[in-house]
Design a protein around this motif. Structure first.
Motif, PDB file in Angstrom:
ATOM      1  N   CYS A 138      -1.524  -2.688  -4.325  1.00 49.42           N
ATOM      2  CA  CYS A 138      -2.919  -2.619  -3.885  1.00 49.42           C
ATOM      3  C   CYS A 138      -3.735  -1.943  -4.990  1.00 49.42           C
ATOM      4  CB  CYS A 138      -3.001  -1.817  -2.590  1.00 49.42           C
ATOM      5  SG  CYS A 138      -4.684  -1.392  -2.123  1.00 49.42           S
ATOM      6  N   CYS A 181      -8.121  -0.282   1.598  1.00 44.10           N
ATOM      7  CA  CYS A 181      -6.768  -0.621   2.060  1.00 44.10           C
ATOM      8  C   CYS A 181      -6.753  -1.331   3.420  1.00 44.10           C
ATOM      9  CB  CYS A 181      -5.918   0.642   2.134  1.00 44.10           C
ATOM     10  SG  CYS A 181      -5.573   1.360   0.515  1.00 44.10           S
ATOM     11  N   HIS A 226       0.843  -1.200   0.000  1.00 40.85           N
ATOM     12  CA  HIS A 226       0.000   0.000   0.000  1.00 40.85           C
ATOM     13  C   HIS A 226       0.875   1.246   0.000  1.00 40.85           C
ATOM     14  CE1 HIS A 226      -3.604  -2.348   0.986  1.00 40.85           C
ATOM     15  NE2 HIS A 226      -2.785  -3.088   1.701  1.00 40.85           N
ATOM     16  N   CYS A 238      -4.916   1.964  -3.751  1.00 37.13           N
ATOM     17  CA  CYS A 238      -4.037   3.108  -3.535  1.00 37.13           C
ATOM     18  C   CYS A 238      -2.892   3.190  -4.544  1.00 37.13           C
ATOM     19  CB  CYS A 238      -3.495   3.109  -2.108  1.00 37.13           C
ATOM     20  SG  CYS A 238      -2.561   1.644  -1.662  1.00 37.13           S
TER      21      CYS A 238
END
Ligand SMILES: [Zn+2]
Length: 74
Positions: free
Chosen positions: A65, A35, A23, A68
């Motif tokens: 991720c 997240c 992330h 993000c």
């Protein structure tokens, strides 16, 4: 290298050693089921990277991720 972390350390990238996702905390999506950084930390799956770069996370086998970072590699 990667190492366990037990809180937000101020570094930019944080990995989930369970899902092997990384992330970007600057672009963290705090919506439910996105997240889930606090949940990752609470579960003991949080890792940091040295150096604190996306490239290093990839070298360690972590994928982006979706929320993000995006541009998943797998
Ligand atoms: Zn994320």
């Amino acid at each position: 290298m990667s190492y366990r972390v037990f809180s937000r350390t101020g570094d930019r990238y944080l990995g989930n050693s369970n899902t092997r996702e990384v992330h970007d905390l600057i672009h963290e999506d705090a919506s439910p089921r996105a997240c889930q950084i606090d949940e990752v930390i609470a579960a003991g799956y949080a890792v940091g990277f040295s150096p604190d770069t996306l490239d290093q996370a990839h070298v360690e086998g972590y994928d982006n991720c979706h929320y993000c970072i995006g541009e998943l590699m797998r």
